[in-house]
Write a protein that holds these residues in place. Structure first.
Motif, PDB file in Angstrom:
ATOM      1  N   LEU A  54       1.003  -1.238  -0.139  1.00 48.88           N
ATOM      2  CA  LEU A  54      -0.128  -0.115  -0.047  1.00 48.88           C
ATOM      3  C   LEU A  54       1.048   1.216   0.088  1.00 48.88           C
ATOM      4  CD1 LEU A  54      -3.134  -1.057   2.451  1.00 48.88           C
ATOM      5  CD2 LEU A  54      -3.002  -1.017  -0.188  1.00 48.88           C
ATOM      6  N   CYS A  55       2.077   1.151   0.547  1.00 49.43           N
ATOM      7  CA  CYS A  55       2.943   2.487   0.706  1.00 49.43           C
ATOM      8  C   CYS A  55       4.210   1.937   0.557  1.00 49.43           C
ATOM      9  CB  CYS A  55       2.756   3.080   1.925  1.00 49.43           C
ATOM     10  SG  CYS A  55       1.050   3.650   2.444  1.00 49.43           S
TER      11      CYS A  55
ATOM     12  N   VAL B 270      -3.974  14.448  -0.745  1.00 49.59           N
ATOM     13  CA  VAL B 270      -3.804  13.857   0.677  1.00 49.59           C
ATOM     14  C   VAL B 270      -3.969  12.143   0.480  1.00 49.59           C
ATOM     15  CG1 VAL B 270      -4.583  13.515   3.126  1.00 49.59           C
ATOM     16  CG2 VAL B 270      -4.643  15.475   1.951  1.00 49.59           C
ATOM     17  N   THR B 271      -2.989  11.318   1.302  1.00 50.99           N
ATOM     18  CA  THR B 271      -3.108   9.814   1.033  1.00 50.99           C
ATOM     19  C   THR B 271      -3.196   9.376   2.413  1.00 50.99           C
ATOM     20  OG1 THR B 271      -0.860   9.203   1.263  1.00 50.99           O
ATOM     21  CG2 THR B 271      -1.639   9.933  -1.047  1.00 50.99           C
ATOM     22  N   THR B 272      -3.302   7.750   2.538  1.00 53.97           N
ATOM     23  CA  THR B 272      -3.537   7.058   3.706  1.00 53.97           C
ATOM     24  C   THR B 272      -2.168   6.759   4.245  1.00 53.97           C
ATOM     25  OG1 THR B 272      -3.755   5.067   2.587  1.00 53.97           O
ATOM     26  CG2 THR B 272      -5.877   6.141   3.369  1.00 53.97           C
ATOM     27  N   CYS B 273      -1.363   6.989   3.461  1.00 54.53           N
ATOM     28  CA  CYS B 273       0.132   6.714   3.672  1.00 54.53           C
ATOM     29  C   CYS B 273       0.652   7.815   4.525  1.00 54.53           C
ATOM     30  CB  CYS B 273       1.198   6.649   2.515  1.00 54.53           C
ATOM     31  SG  CYS B 273       0.575   5.273   1.285  1.00 54.53           S
ATOM     32  N   VAL B 274       1.299   7.244   5.728  1.00 51.86           N
ATOM     33  CA  VAL B 274       1.925   8.143   6.712  1.00 51.86           C
ATOM     34  C   VAL B 274       3.460   8.795   6.167  1.00 51.86           C
ATOM     35  CG1 VAL B 274       2.564   8.644   9.125  1.00 51.86           C
ATOM     36  CG2 VAL B 274       1.004   7.009   8.440  1.00 51.86           C
TER      37      VAL B 274
ATOM     38  N   THR C  37       3.714  13.302  -0.154  1.00 54.89           N
ATOM     39  CA  THR C  37       3.453  12.879  -1.710  1.00 54.89           C
ATOM     40  C   THR C  37       4.731  13.354  -2.579  1.00 54.89           C
ATOM     41  OG1 THR C  37       1.993  14.953  -1.829  1.00 54.89           O
ATOM     42  CG2 THR C  37       0.969  12.875  -1.204  1.00 54.89           C
TER      43      THR C  37
END
Length: 204
Positions: A65-66, A108-112, A115
């Motif tokens: 996912l990331c 904005v993404t769900t990855c901490v 971008t």
């Protein structure tokens, strides 16, 4: 004689200023409306050649996912996500050719992680390097060398994205054009792929 010398000098000054102005103008990157690109503003990076996909976006790859990978929309009608350009010199008011810049998605993404773009390591089994997210903004130098890209002229009107950072004079970097790598129906950005001439459209 003094009059003639004065006249010649007055003619030379405007000519020099004109040449300097033209050189500075040719050093700039322009959007599709003919305006220079400005740091902090949002733009879409679009392909020049019709029928070769749309704008740029982010997507997972290799079942992870990331970090997210920088990719091109498969459909031409999709503009993708807007991006922001940040020159290595924070005092620059415009984006210039052949200068180091950070590129980041205005999303904005769900990855901490950020971008911002960075060039990843060589991956198996393709032995390719992909453009991924999670880069750092600013602080040009050895620690951030993989986060810097450049815009170069391609022909008379088109542009291309390049990885060839000059923020670290002692670093050995492998330079290359940022191109499209077709993998399993995904159009990922990286080094050593299909040529990717681009243009920049300002977000309304």
């Amino acid at each position: 004689m003094k009059f003639h010398l004065l006249s010649i000098s007055l003619l030379v000054i405007p000519l020099f200023l004109s040449l300097t102005s033209n050189a500075a103008a040719s050093d700039l990157v322009y959007d599709t409306d003919g305006h220079p690109l400005h740091p902090g503003k949002q733009y879409y990076i679009l392909p020049v050649i019709r029928g070769h996909g749309g704008g740029l976006t982010m997507m997972p790859h290799h079942n992870h996912l990331c970090p997210l990978y920088v990719a091109q929309e498969n459909m031409e009608v999709k503009s993708g996500l807007p991006l922001i350009f940040r020159p290595a010199n924070p005092k620059d008011k415009v984006v210039r050719l052949s200068t180091d810049i950070n590129i980041e998605f205005a999303a904005v993404t769900t990855c901490v992680m950020t971008t911002a773009w960075r060039l990843g390591d060589v991956e198996a089994p393709t032995n390719k390097r992909y453009v991924i997210t999670g880069g750092f903004i600013g602080n040009p130098g050895q620690e951030t060398v993989t986060n810097w890209f450049k815009i170069e002229k391609l022909g008379n009107k088109d542009y291309k994205l390049v990885f060839c950072p000059s923020v670290c004079k002692t670093c050995k970097v492998l330079c290359g054009d940022v191109e499209v790598l077709n993998e399993g129906g995904k159009r990922l950005l990286g080094l050593g792929g299909e040529s990717f001439p681009v243009m920049f459209k300002k977000k309304d």
